[in-house]
Write an enzyme that holds these catalytic residues in place. Structure first.
Site, PDB file in Angstrom:
ATOM      1  N   CYS A  92      10.034  -2.433 -20.227  1.00  0.00           N
ATOM      2  CA  CYS A  92       9.638  -2.698 -18.846  1.00  0.00           C
ATOM      3  C   CYS A  92      10.204  -4.043 -18.379  1.00  0.00           C
ATOM      4  O   CYS A  92      10.003  -5.059 -19.040  1.00  0.00           O
ATOM      5  CB  CYS A  92       8.127  -2.684 -18.713  1.00  0.00           C
ATOM      6  SG  CYS A  92       7.596  -2.932 -17.013  1.00  0.00           S
ATOM      7  N   LYS A 131       9.802   2.270 -27.253  1.00  0.00           N
ATOM      8  CA  LYS A 131      10.695   2.611 -26.136  1.00  0.00           C
ATOM      9  C   LYS A 131      11.343   1.311 -25.683  1.00  0.00           C
ATOM     10  O   LYS A 131      10.645   0.341 -25.381  1.00  0.00           O
ATOM     11  CB  LYS A 131       9.912   3.248 -24.989  1.00  0.00           C
ATOM     12  CG  LYS A 131      10.805   3.696 -23.828  1.00  0.00           C
ATOM     13  CD  LYS A 131      10.033   4.559 -22.833  1.00  0.00           C
ATOM     14  CE  LYS A 131      10.991   5.189 -21.827  1.00  0.00           C
ATOM     15  NZ  LYS A 131      11.464   4.251 -20.801  1.00  0.00           N
ATOM     16  N   GLY A 204      16.970   8.151 -19.288  1.00  0.00           N
ATOM     17  CA  GLY A 204      17.691   7.499 -18.188  1.00  0.00           C
ATOM     18  C   GLY A 204      18.577   8.455 -17.412  1.00  0.00           C
ATOM     19  O   GLY A 204      19.553   8.964 -17.957  1.00  0.00           O
ATOM     20  N   ARG A 226      11.557  10.155 -13.553  1.00  0.00           N
ATOM     21  CA  ARG A 226      11.371  10.385 -12.121  1.00  0.00           C
ATOM     22  C   ARG A 226      11.739  11.797 -11.678  1.00  0.00           C
ATOM     23  O   ARG A 226      11.143  12.333 -10.747  1.00  0.00           O
ATOM     24  CB  ARG A 226      12.196   9.366 -11.328  1.00  0.00           C
ATOM     25  CG  ARG A 226      11.620   7.968 -11.390  1.00  0.00           C
ATOM     26  CD  ARG A 226      12.625   6.938 -10.916  1.00  0.00           C
ATOM     27  NE  ARG A 226      13.838   6.921 -11.728  1.00  0.00           N
ATOM     28  CZ  ARG A 226      15.006   6.478 -11.326  1.00  0.00           C
ATOM     29  NH1 ARG A 226      15.140   6.008 -10.106  1.00  0.00           N
ATOM     30  NH2 ARG A 226      16.042   6.486 -12.129  1.00  0.00           N
TER      31      ARG A 226
END
Length: 262
Positions: A92, A131, A204, A226
């Site tokens: 993040c 991650k 990604g 997303r």
């Protein structure tokens, strides 16, 4: 644990209600919680933060932090609540996250991360996964990524989810960090060649079943974010084409099953 396809942890997106909804469409993908900070688990209402509907499983808990002690305690709490995996967020890029010393800035401190992972593994029997990104700021050479993964691998961690972009710390917003740094899938493919016994999962910019199939020729699993949040019924195609599941609910049936839950 089947990690062939998973849905990424996304802040303000993958809460328990979203996960229940996604699970109605897909029985096989692995779902992740939003990142929950270890300090919040330590100080806050554990039930409110960690409780979930049994139908969401298989389900992984993603936590953020840099205190080996607090991360170990949070991992144990996750095990007690019935999660199937604990994932440490090392990717993040937000300023707030960096200020509190978790997320992508921890790529600068591999030995601290290794301490965290060692303590997490001692505290519970669940698989501990990470991650991360391929680099940060001006550090995005493959050699650095290789050394970072090797250090973490030596703690006994077996599963590495790699977002194939670097993180720009401090200058870009999280949204810009999802779009502006270029994707370098070849870095992730090379990791799989160099760590053949570890599970390497790519993340990604992945938006279709065709791309999933292509990536699975080079890595062990694919994580989507997303594209699933914006088009959840893409999971129906994934069920049929990747998992060969013929019993996928129609959109209408999904909504009918969601109404009693609501």
């Amino acid at each position: 644990m089947n990690r062939k396809v998973s849905v990424a942890p996304m802040m303000d997106c993958t809460d328990r209600h979203e996960r229940f909804f996604l699970r109605l469409i897909s029985k096989n993908v692995l779902l992740y919680t939003e990142m929950i900070v270890s300090e919040a688990i330590s100080r806050g209402d554990k039930n409110k933060l960690l409780a979930f509907n049994i139908n969401e499983k298989p389900l992984a808990l993603q936590i953020g932090g840099s205190s080996p002690k607090l991360l170990a305690e949070a991992s144990k709490d996750g095990e007690d609540f019935g999660y199937d995996e604990i994932n440490l967020n090392l990717g993040c890029p937000s300023r707030k996250v960096e200020k509190n010393k978790f997320g992508a800035c921890l790529m600068k401190e591999p030995n601290l991360v290794a301490d965290c992972l060692s303590q997490m593994q001692l505290s519970c029997k669940l698989p501990i996964t990470i991650k991360t990104r391929i680099g940060y700021d001006n550090v995005e050479d493959y050699e650095n990524l290789f050394k970072f993964i090797e250090t973490l691998k030596n703690t006994g961690v077996k599963t590495f989810i790699i977002h194939a972009r670097k993180a720009i710390l401090g200058k870009f917003t999280p949204k810009q960090n999802l779009n502006i740094p270029p994707l370098k899938y070849d870095f992730v493919y090379k990791l799989k060649k160099d760590f053949p016994n570890e599970e390497i999962i790519i993340n990604g910019g992945i938006t279709s079943t065709e791309q999933i199939k292509e990536h699975l020729k080079n890595v062990d699993g694919v994580m989507m974010g997303r594209s699933i949040y914006h088009s959840p019924y893409l999971l129906a195609d994934i069920e049929k084409e990747i998992f060969k599941n013929k019993n996928v609910l129609s959109r209408h049936q999904v909504m009918e099953n969601l109404i009693p839950y609501v």
